[in-house]
Scaffold this active site. Structure first.
Site, PDB file in Angstrom:
ATOM      1  N   ALA A   1     -29.424 -18.051  -0.269  1.00 33.06           N
ATOM      2  CA  ALA A   1     -30.869 -17.831  -0.390  1.00 33.06           C
ATOM      3  C   ALA A   1     -31.211 -16.358  -0.175  1.00 33.06           C
ATOM      4  O   ALA A   1     -32.024 -15.787  -0.911  1.00 33.06           O
ATOM      5  CB  ALA A   1     -31.614 -18.706   0.624  1.00 33.06           C
ATOM      6  N   TYR A   2     -30.585 -15.755   0.808  1.00 30.92           N
ATOM      7  CA  TYR A   2     -30.813 -14.326   1.067  1.00 30.92           C
ATOM      8  C   TYR A   2     -30.438 -13.499  -0.154  1.00 30.92           C
ATOM      9  O   TYR A   2     -31.198 -12.634  -0.610  1.00 30.92           O
ATOM     10  CB  TYR A   2     -30.008 -13.878   2.279  1.00 30.92           C
ATOM     11  CG  TYR A   2     -30.138 -12.409   2.606  1.00 30.92           C
ATOM     12  CD1 TYR A   2     -31.053 -11.975   3.555  1.00 30.92           C
ATOM     13  CD2 TYR A   2     -29.344 -11.449   1.977  1.00 30.92           C
ATOM     14  CE1 TYR A   2     -31.184 -10.617   3.856  1.00 30.92           C
ATOM     15  CE2 TYR A   2     -29.470 -10.102   2.270  1.00 30.92           C
ATOM     16  CZ  TYR A   2     -30.379  -9.696   3.213  1.00 30.92           C
ATOM     17  OH  TYR A   2     -30.506  -8.357   3.500  1.00 30.92           O
ATOM     18  N   GLY A   3     -29.242 -13.744  -0.704  1.00 28.13           N
ATOM     19  CA  GLY A   3     -28.785 -12.991  -1.863  1.00 28.13           C
ATOM     20  C   GLY A   3     -29.709 -13.139  -3.053  1.00 28.13           C
ATOM     21  O   GLY A   3     -29.965 -12.178  -3.789  1.00 28.13           O
TER      22      GLY A   3
ATOM     23  N   THR B   1     -32.922 -13.669  -2.997  1.00 24.10           N
ATOM     24  CA  THR B   1     -34.152 -12.892  -2.787  1.00 24.10           C
ATOM     25  C   THR B   1     -33.918 -11.410  -3.035  1.00 24.10           C
ATOM     26  O   THR B   1     -34.780 -10.718  -3.592  1.00 24.10           O
ATOM     27  CB  THR B   1     -34.703 -13.084  -1.365  1.00 24.10           C
ATOM     28  OG1 THR B   1     -33.758 -12.596  -0.398  1.00 24.10           O
ATOM     29  CG2 THR B   1     -34.993 -14.546  -1.082  1.00 24.10           C
TER      30      THR B   1
END
Length: 376
Positions: A260-262, A264
């Site tokens: 999820a971080y990647g 974004t």
């Protein structure tokens, strides 16, 4: 924070006594802009063999093949990868045709997520240059404590702070109103606030709350902040510059255990281009949107993921403390703002070439082994 730039080290796995890329990373290892691709038959090799093949091929093509004599080639290789003292490798000063960063007039700077990590390091470095700085985070207590600490260290400049949740437009507007009333204008706005919920695991194991926190902070937060910053700066005669901080995944490569971080961070480059196109379409030349890439920074966010052998190897080889990253980025940000040019930029601390030479130095000379985390 947005400083996290390790991407697929955590996707590597140890099998049969040798390290090899996990199928989940599709034979790709990426660290903030530094990426390496391996053929499937190489997956059985050791970490040394894999890294040497990857780094050597690119390095020789880009660097050594340009040297005509074998003597020059050997000398170039040793100079490029031989370990150097940290003070020799750091070069915070920037000189350009327009002058040095230190000659720039004091600027008004707002940094989100600036009570710790890269954000705090950036705020402190701007203050060292004599700028006025607005810091913020969601915690009232952390903002108050940080402002007090900075005022003890920098007595001459204006240091303002306010609790702000970048996921809430009203909270951002209150921050803008305070900054405008105290400083009159903002020259530089840095969207640094970001999170990975401080956890590394497959997406299926994340809670709804974790995913919402990541996406709302890293994507919605940047969108809302950019909207408010553009509204503010387009009304200023002097305009302004907005900088969006990227992170792991910005280059489009896999980020296993923090997907999820990647995702974004991958969106930021496109978002910045879209905003810049909109500004051009509206004929607004005095507001410019840029990207920043801090590379691998030894913040809590990064170190939380240093629980595997390969992650430790690359963190030790490539990561740098936040203050060193800030020493590199801030002079360049100030020069961009002072030149008042309307072209969007992408400023990277950890370039591909830097990463390759650091990896070679680690493999050939054991440079930086166990620097932050024990590898054995």
């Amino acid at each position: 924070m947005a400083a996290l730039s390790v991407t697929t080290a955590i996707g590597l796995q140890q099998f049969g006594g040798a390290l090899r890329p996990s199928p989940i990373v599709a034979s790709s290892v990426t660290y903030g802009g530094f990426y390496c691709k391996q053929q499937q038959q190489q997956q059985q090799q050791s970490l040394f063999q894999v890294s040497t093949t990857i780094v050597g091929a690119h390095f020789l093509r880009r660097k050594l093949l340009h040297e005509r004599s074998s003597k020059k080639m050997g000398r170039a290789l040793i100079c490029a990868v031989a370990p150097v003292k940290e003070e020799e490798s750091s070069s915070p000063a920037v000189s350009q045709s327009s002058g040095t960063s230190s000659s720039v007039d004091p600027l008004n700077v707002l940094v989100t997520g600036s009570t710790k990590g890269v954000g705090l390091a950036l705020a402190r470095e701007f203050l060292r240059f004599g700028d006025n700085v607005v810091i913020c985070s969601r915690s009232v207590e952390r903002v108050e404590n940080t402002v007090q600490d900075l005022k003890k260290e920098f007595e001459e400049q204006k240091i303002l702070g306010m609790a702000c949740d970048v996921r809430d437009s009203e909270s951002i507007q209150a921050l803008v109103d305070m900054a405008k009333s105290k400083l009159g204008h903002i020259d530089i706005w840095i969207n640094n606030a970001g999170t990975n919920a401080y956890t590394y695991k497959p997406l299926v194991e994340f809670t709804d709350a974790d995913i919402m926190q990541i996406v709302e902070t890293n994507t919605l937060g940047v969108m809302l902040c950019c909207r408010q910053a553009i509204r503010l700066m387009r009304e200023q005669n002097r305009g302004g510059h907005i900088f969006n901080m990227d992170g792991a995944g910005a280059d489009g490569n896999a980020t296993p255990r923090f997907a999820a971080y990647g995702a974004t961070k991958r969106s930021l480059a496109q978002f910045t281009k879209s905003l810049q196109a909109e500004l051009k379409m509206q004929g607004i030349k005095k507001v410019v949107v840029h990207n920043l890439s801090p590379g691998m920074v030894t913040t809590d966010l990064l170190m939380t993921g240093g629980d595997t052998r390969v992650a430790k190897f690359f963190i030790n080889a490539l990561a740098e403390p936040a203050d060193k990253v800030a020493q590199y980025l801030v002079p360049r940000i100030r020069l961009i703002a002072s030149d008042r040019k309307n072209n969007s930029t992408y400023t990277r601390f950890l370039t591909g070439f830097k990463a390759y030479t650091k990896i070679l130095a680690r493999l050939l000379f054991k440079a930086r082994k166990d620097r932050y985390l024990p590898e054995d």
